[in-house]
Design an enzyme around this catalytic site. Structure first.
Site, PDB file in Angstrom:
ATOM      1  N   GLY A  46       0.832  -1.193   0.000  1.00 37.42           N
ATOM      2  CA  GLY A  46       0.000   0.000   0.000  1.00 37.42           C
ATOM      3  C   GLY A  46       0.865   1.241   0.000  1.00 37.42           C
ATOM      4  O   GLY A  46       2.009   1.206   0.467  1.00 37.42           O
ATOM      5  N   GLN A  51       3.091  10.057   1.222  1.00 38.32           N
ATOM      6  CA  GLN A  51       4.388   9.372   1.333  1.00 38.32           C
ATOM      7  C   GLN A  51       5.320   9.700   0.174  1.00 38.32           C
ATOM      8  O   GLN A  51       6.522   9.478   0.269  1.00 38.32           O
ATOM      9  CB  GLN A  51       4.189   7.847   1.402  1.00 38.32           C
ATOM     10  CG  GLN A  51       3.487   7.392   2.673  1.00 38.32           C
ATOM     11  CD  GLN A  51       3.339   5.882   2.677  1.00 38.32           C
ATOM     12  OE1 GLN A  51       2.365   5.359   2.146  1.00 38.32           O
ATOM     13  NE2 GLN A  51       4.311   5.178   3.247  1.00 38.32           N
ATOM     14  N   CYS A  94       5.563  -0.076   7.375  1.00 39.45           N
ATOM     15  CA  CYS A  94       5.248   1.076   6.541  1.00 39.45           C
ATOM     16  C   CYS A  94       6.497   1.453   5.749  1.00 39.45           C
ATOM     17  O   CYS A  94       7.589   1.475   6.312  1.00 39.45           O
ATOM     18  CB  CYS A  94       4.814   2.246   7.421  1.00 39.45           C
ATOM     19  SG  CYS A  94       4.405   3.738   6.500  1.00 39.45           S
ATOM     20  N   LEU A  95       6.339   1.752   4.456  1.00 43.60           N
ATOM     21  CA  LEU A  95       7.495   2.106   3.629  1.00 43.60           C
ATOM     22  C   LEU A  95       8.161   3.396   4.124  1.00 43.60           C
ATOM     23  O   LEU A  95       9.320   3.635   3.822  1.00 43.60           O
ATOM     24  CB  LEU A  95       7.079   2.248   2.158  1.00 43.60           C
ATOM     25  CG  LEU A  95       6.585   0.949   1.506  1.00 43.60           C
ATOM     26  CD1 LEU A  95       6.102   1.222   0.081  1.00 43.60           C
ATOM     27  CD2 LEU A  95       7.670  -0.116   1.506  1.00 43.60           C
ATOM     28  N   HIS A 136      -4.791   1.642   7.188  1.00 47.63           N
ATOM     29  CA  HIS A 136      -3.429   2.178   7.348  1.00 47.63           C
ATOM     30  C   HIS A 136      -3.181   3.297   6.337  1.00 47.63           C
ATOM     31  O   HIS A 136      -2.660   4.363   6.679  1.00 47.63           O
ATOM     32  CB  HIS A 136      -2.433   1.021   7.161  1.00 47.63           C
ATOM     33  CG  HIS A 136      -0.988   1.406   7.164  1.00 47.63           C
ATOM     34  ND1 HIS A 136      -0.084   0.899   8.081  1.00 47.63           N
ATOM     35  CD2 HIS A 136      -0.274   2.240   6.355  1.00 47.63           C
ATOM     36  CE1 HIS A 136       1.120   1.414   7.823  1.00 47.63           C
ATOM     37  NE2 HIS A 136       1.032   2.232   6.785  1.00 47.63           N
ATOM     38  N   GLU A 137      -3.584   3.059   5.063  1.00 48.39           N
ATOM     39  CA  GLU A 137      -3.326   4.064   4.014  1.00 48.39           C
ATOM     40  C   GLU A 137      -4.213   5.291   4.192  1.00 48.39           C
ATOM     41  O   GLU A 137      -3.759   6.425   3.994  1.00 48.39           O
ATOM     42  CB  GLU A 137      -3.528   3.459   2.620  1.00 48.39           C
ATOM     43  CG  GLU A 137      -2.631   2.254   2.301  1.00 48.39           C
ATOM     44  CD  GLU A 137      -1.172   2.459   2.625  1.00 48.39           C
ATOM     45  OE1 GLU A 137      -0.683   3.603   2.553  1.00 48.39           O
ATOM     46  OE2 GLU A 137      -0.499   1.467   2.985  1.00 48.39           O
ATOM     47  N   HIS A 140      -2.832   7.676   6.600  1.00 44.98           N
ATOM     48  CA  HIS A 140      -1.774   8.542   6.061  1.00 44.98           C
ATOM     49  C   HIS A 140      -2.360   9.851   5.527  1.00 44.98           C
ATOM     50  O   HIS A 140      -1.701  10.896   5.573  1.00 44.98           O
ATOM     51  CB  HIS A 140      -1.051   7.852   4.895  1.00 44.98           C
ATOM     52  CG  HIS A 140       0.083   6.961   5.307  1.00 44.98           C
ATOM     53  ND1 HIS A 140       1.201   7.424   5.959  1.00 44.98           N
ATOM     54  CD2 HIS A 140       0.287   5.634   5.134  1.00 44.98           C
ATOM     55  CE1 HIS A 140       2.048   6.417   6.172  1.00 44.98           C
ATOM     56  NE2 HIS A 140       1.511   5.309   5.689  1.00 44.98           N
TER      57      HIS A 140
HETATM   58 NI    NI Z   1       2.354   3.380   5.655  1.00 47.80          NI
END
Ligand code: NI
Length: 170
Positions: A46, A51, A94-95, A136-137, A140
């Site tokens: 995701g 991000q 998370c990236l 989660h996304e 963000h």
């Molecule tokens: Ni994330």
């Protein structure tokens, strides 16, 4: 398509609220494709526009198992319409917080309304990994990271390590 640089926490842009897109046009579609390419390259399941430094309410996800055909979802202006009372715990990463993982408790299932890549309004009901990933996304887009769901002690421990790592890499 192009891969985009992913912001690493702590970064002020990751704490900002993203704005709804007015319509899904070529510009939005291009961003969705670039985000998918960036996510697959990372690799991740995701990615949210903040991000990659864009404060638009756009996310992409693909929770297909390895070996299965890709199942990308492109969502603009996603909104959680309903979530289950039943909760589920899963180990999240998370990236933007590379190499850090923690157990997060969230509703087990959600229903989400969004605009797809053609601008059509759609609803999706999800549970399990997809439900976790969507929540989660969408977090963000409101400047919320998975560590914000942890105790202050655990959050501070992870954020201090990330800060230190940033200094090493600088
Ligand atoms: Ni994330």
């Amino acid at each position: 398509m192009a891969t985009l640089p992913i912001l690493i926490a702590p970064d002020p842009l990751l704490k900002r609220k993203a704005q709804p897109v007015e319509r899904v046009d070529e510009h939005v579609r291009k961003l969705m494709e670039d985000m998918l390419e960036t996510m697959y390259a990372a690799p991740g399941i995701g990615l949210a526009a903040p991000q990659v430094g864009v404060l638009d309410r756009i996310i992409v996800v693909d929770v297909a198992d390895k070996g299965e055909p890709p199942a990308p979802l492109r969502l603009a202006n996603p909104e959680i319409l309903w979530f289950s009372e039943e909760l589920a715990q899963s180990n999240e990463g998370c990236l933007s917080l590379p190499e850090h993982y923690a157990d997060v408790v969230r509703p087990r299932a959600v229903r989400v309304r969004y605009l797809d890549e053609t601008g059509e309004s759609r609803e999706i009901e999800a549970d399990g990994l997809l439900a976790t990933c969507l929540q989660h996304e969408i977090d963000h887009l409101d400047g919320v990271l998975f560590v914000d769901h942890l105790s202050m002690l655990k959050r501070n421990m992870i954020m201090r390590k990330l800060q230190k790592q940033k200094k090493v890499n600088a």
